[in-house]
Design a protein around this motif. Structure first.
Motif, PDB file in Angstrom:
ATOM      1  N   ALA A  36       1.429   7.713  -6.031  1.00  0.00           N
ATOM      2  CA  ALA A  36      -0.491   9.398  -6.233  1.00  0.00           C
ATOM      3  C   ALA A  36       0.575   9.729  -4.782  1.00  0.00           C
ATOM      4  O   ALA A  36       0.731   8.742  -3.798  1.00  0.00           O
ATOM      5  CB  ALA A  36      -1.262   8.609  -7.419  1.00  0.00           C
ATOM      6  N   ASP A  37       0.268  11.387  -4.803  1.00  0.00           N
ATOM      7  CA  ASP A  37       0.474  11.813  -3.623  1.00  0.00           C
ATOM      8  C   ASP A  37      -1.290  11.834  -2.845  1.00  0.00           C
ATOM      9  O   ASP A  37      -2.156  12.058  -3.701  1.00  0.00           O
ATOM     10  CB  ASP A  37      -0.322  13.367  -4.008  1.00  0.00           C
ATOM     11  CG  ASP A  37       1.432  13.462  -4.185  1.00  0.00           C
ATOM     12  OD1 ASP A  37       2.857  11.992  -4.430  1.00  0.00           O
ATOM     13  OD2 ASP A  37       2.393  14.593  -5.438  1.00  0.00           O
ATOM     14  N   ILE A  38      -1.140  11.683  -1.441  1.00  0.00           N
ATOM     15  CA  ILE A  38      -3.333  10.999  -0.953  1.00  0.00           C
ATOM     16  C   ILE A  38      -2.595  12.585  -0.461  1.00  0.00           C
ATOM     17  O   ILE A  38      -2.082  12.961   0.341  1.00  0.00           O
ATOM     18  CB  ILE A  38      -2.774   9.779   0.043  1.00  0.00           C
ATOM     19  CG1 ILE A  38      -2.492   8.892  -0.953  1.00  0.00           C
ATOM     20  CG2 ILE A  38      -3.711  10.106   0.429  1.00  0.00           C
ATOM     21  CD1 ILE A  38      -3.092   7.459  -0.047  1.00  0.00           C
ATOM     22  N   TYR A  39      -3.684  13.357  -0.490  1.00  0.00           N
ATOM     23  CA  TYR A  39      -4.738  14.289   0.048  1.00  0.00           C
ATOM     24  C   TYR A  39      -5.728  14.123   1.071  1.00  0.00           C
ATOM     25  O   TYR A  39      -4.954  15.009   2.151  1.00  0.00           O
ATOM     26  CB  TYR A  39      -4.835  15.597  -0.933  1.00  0.00           C
ATOM     27  CG  TYR A  39      -4.124  15.617  -2.929  1.00  0.00           C
ATOM     28  CD1 TYR A  39      -2.498  16.220  -2.185  1.00  0.00           C
ATOM     29  CD2 TYR A  39      -4.607  15.036  -2.918  1.00  0.00           C
ATOM     30  CE1 TYR A  39      -2.196  15.805  -3.236  1.00  0.00           C
ATOM     31  CE2 TYR A  39      -3.745  15.533  -4.377  1.00  0.00           C
ATOM     32  CZ  TYR A  39      -2.772  16.217  -4.458  1.00  0.00           C
ATOM     33  OH  TYR A  39      -1.605  16.132  -5.516  1.00  0.00           O
ATOM     34  N   SER A  40      -6.496  13.243   1.166  1.00  0.00           N
ATOM     35  CA  SER A  40      -6.737  12.993   2.441  1.00  0.00           C
ATOM     36  C   SER A  40      -8.602  12.023   1.986  1.00  0.00           C
ATOM     37  O   SER A  40      -7.580  11.289   1.208  1.00  0.00           O
ATOM     38  CB  SER A  40      -8.086  14.302   1.958  1.00  0.00           C
ATOM     39  OG  SER A  40      -9.372  14.657   1.490  1.00  0.00           O
ATOM     40  N   GLY A  41      -8.417  11.685   3.569  1.00  0.00           N
ATOM     41  CA  GLY A  41      -9.470   9.805   3.369  1.00  0.00           C
ATOM     42  C   GLY A  41      -7.900   8.653   3.886  1.00  0.00           C
ATOM     43  O   GLY A  41      -6.378   8.832   4.131  1.00  0.00           O
ATOM     44  N   LYS A  42      -8.599   7.566   3.959  1.00  0.00           N
ATOM     45  CA  LYS A  42      -7.529   6.378   4.597  1.00  0.00           C
ATOM     46  C   LYS A  42      -7.610   5.269   3.809  1.00  0.00           C
ATOM     47  O   LYS A  42      -8.559   5.044   3.120  1.00  0.00           O
ATOM     48  CB  LYS A  42      -8.677   6.673   6.536  1.00  0.00           C
ATOM     49  CG  LYS A  42      -8.189   6.958   7.045  1.00  0.00           C
ATOM     50  CD  LYS A  42      -7.307   7.102   8.226  1.00  0.00           C
ATOM     51  CE  LYS A  42      -6.930   7.807   9.518  1.00  0.00           C
ATOM     52  NZ  LYS A  42      -6.188   8.723   9.013  1.00  0.00           N
ATOM     53  N   ILE A  43      -6.860   4.607   3.982  1.00  0.00           N
ATOM     54  CA  ILE A  43      -7.159   3.161   2.976  1.00  0.00           C
ATOM     55  C   ILE A  43      -6.593   2.249   4.443  1.00  0.00           C
ATOM     56  O   ILE A  43      -5.179   2.547   5.250  1.00  0.00           O
ATOM     57  CB  ILE A  43      -5.586   3.069   2.086  1.00  0.00           C
ATOM     58  CG1 ILE A  43      -5.586   4.093   1.339  1.00  0.00           C
ATOM     59  CG2 ILE A  43      -5.606   1.452   1.573  1.00  0.00           C
ATOM     60  CD1 ILE A  43      -4.620   4.190   0.704  1.00  0.00           C
TER      61      ILE A  43
END
Lengths: 234, 288
Positions: free
Chosen positions: A51-58
């Motif tokens: 899925a597309d990641i818009y903000s945040g961190k993994i």
């Protein structure tokens, strides 16, 4: 081992996951529950970069993996088993497992990896030359999990493994998951079958509208707020 | 005796169709769209061989090897320059089909422009007196065509079943999203399917230009037959499309026995329509 900070993700510009904070340690099973359409599957897909990641961190083992691609994430030690009966239906059982091994042939020994999987799921060895679509639903689910195991993962993302299975078969799958956990594997488990899955979970997160609404141990299911969530009101 | 001749003729026709259909069907099953320009790859390969062998006087086997390589790269470059661009724009497979028809016309017109409309012959194995087998006549050239075709088909089968690449192609054909999930890049495999399918088209081009003459439109008519064969056998099954090709070869020759030869072209379409109406997934294809 895996830490998610304020993650927002979705598809073609539409935000499904809205600021999720989440973490999982080693040898842990975390169960994700929640009514339909609250973003449970999308959460797994966003961890796997489907899925597309818009903000945040993994973060995975202290490394920021937010920008990496799916095959690199597999490489780091995360495997994903999607919903349904996710096997290559025309390929044989053995070929399915070999496909799981695709990225790893220069690092691990195929024979040994197969041996390990067959030890866990002997029924697959007996049927290794049959096409996957001739297996029963439970066997196909086992095959899908085995294919993920061929990738020597440290973390497995598992989307509704009990879907369409009898209670007895679901129980069998769940007990396998416990065994895998004892072998130092972590599992993020998305399930509709709340009660069965809760028995094996170390922690439970309940998704509400793209966020983690409630979090706790397996006693959480007795919380009256959970019932309210499932019935629609908060 | 007539029956033996009929069988041998069917085998020759079928062998060529099978090469056309199998390459086409590999690309279709992996990439899930109809690549009609496959026919143009055959034509261009035939002219490439003619150019190297007749015009430049290369050794035939060297020229033929270069032709296979050329066809393979031509197919892959069509994929990379045209189809891939369309896929990244999320075009439907109908758009890709339209593009492939455009490419077919473009490439054949290009061959016409460069090489002219007159019929060309290679004359590598001159037409000689036929051998007699069970009362049927077969020329040495035709024996070469049948054998070469069978060898290519067997090698393709082994490649698809036994090698890592072949398994990955079948996996992408089976379930592309799942293949991505185990770390197989679908785009890479698409490209491999074009390399493989088009190299088979190159071999078909060589054999056709040996057995028949070279004409700019030969790819189109072969593609129609190859497409009909693939539909009859089951579009997504490579084995099925080969079976369909031999069946079509047999039907055409059998029809030629009863009807004037002008009707030969109609037989492929009659078979195509019959299958589309009564068994749209073909002999071996999957129903979905």
């Amino acid at each position: 081992m895996l830490k998610v900070e304020n993650l927002s993700a979705g598809y073609s510009g539409i935000e499904v996951i809205k600021g999720v904070n989440f973490c999982i340690g080693s040898s842990e099973i975390v169960l994700i529950l929640g009514p339909n359409g609250t973003g449970k599957s999308t959460f797994l897909k966003s961890l796997f970069k489907l899925a597309d990641i818009y903000s945040g961190k993994i973060w995975f083992f202290g490394k920021d993996i937010t920008q990496f691609l799916t095959h690199q994430i597999i490489d780091f030690g995360i495997s994903y088993v999607p919903q349904g009966r996710p096997v290559f239906s025309q390929l044989t059982v053995l070929e399915n497992l070999e496909m799981g091994f695709w990225l790893f042939s220069d690092r691990f020994n195929l024979g040994k990896s197969l041996e390990r999987v067959f030890q866990e799921f002997p029924v697959l060895e007996a049927k290794k030359h049959l096409p996957a679509n001739s297996l029963s639903g439970g066997e196909q689910q086992m095959l899908a999990i085995s294919r993920a195991l061929m990738q020597h993962p440290k973390l497995i993302l598992l989307d509704e493994p009990s879907l369409g299975l009898s209670p007895k078969l679901s129980k069998q799958i769940f007990s396998k998951l416990v065994k895998l956990k004892q072998q130092n594997l972590s599992i993020i488990l998305v399930e509709q079958n709340a009660r069965g899955a809760a028995e094996i979970a170390d922690r439970i997160c309940i998704f509400v509208d793209g966020q983690i609404g409630l979090e706790g141990d397996r006693e959480l299911l007795r919380d009256p707020r959970v019932k309210e969530l499932y019935l629609g009101g908060l | 005796m007539i029956f033996a001749q009929l069988l041998i003729n069917s085998l020759i026709t079928g062998a060529i169709y099978a090469l056309v259909a199998s390459g086409f069907s590999i690309i279709y099953s992996v990439c899930k769209f109809v690549h009609f320009a496959h026919g143009a790859v055959i034509t261009v390969a035939g002219y490439f061989l003619y150019f190297l062998y007749v015009r430049l006087g290369f050794n035939f086997y060297f020229a033929a090897s270069l032709t296979v390589l050329f066809a393979s790269l031509l197919g892959a470059s069509l994929n990379l320059t045209i189809y891939k661009k369309l896929r990244t724009k999320k075009s439907s497979s109908a758009i890709l089909l339209l593009a492939s028809v455009g490419l077919l016309i473009f490439l054949e017109s290009f061959a016409l422009l460069l090489m002219g409309a007159d019929v060309k012959t290679l004359n590598f194995i001159p037409v000689s007196k036929g051998l007699k087998i069970l009362g049927a006549v077969i020329t040495p050239l035709q024996v070469v065509v049948i054998l070469a075709s069978l060898i290519v088909l067997v090698l393709t089968y082994v490649l698809m079943k036994q090698t890592k690449l072949g398994k990955a192609m079948r996996a992408v054909a089976d379930n592309k999203d799942l293949a991505e999930i185990v770390g197989v890049s679908a785009e890479k495999i698409y490209n491999w399917s074009f390399l493989l399918g088009s190299s088979i088209a190159g071999i078909a081009g060589i054999l056709v230009s040996l057995e028949h003459n070279l004409e700019p439109t030969m790819g189109t008519s072969l593609m129609i037959k190859g497409f009909a064969a693939a539909v009859i056998g089951g579009m997504d099954s490579v084995a099925g499309s080969i079976l369909g090709a031999f069946l079509l070869g047999f039907l055409e020759n059998l029809g030629g026995w009863f009807f004037p030869s002008a009707y030969k072209e109609a037989i492929a379409f009659a078979a195509l329509l019959t299958f589309l109406l009564f068994r749209p997934h073909g002999i071996l294809g999957s129903k979905s």
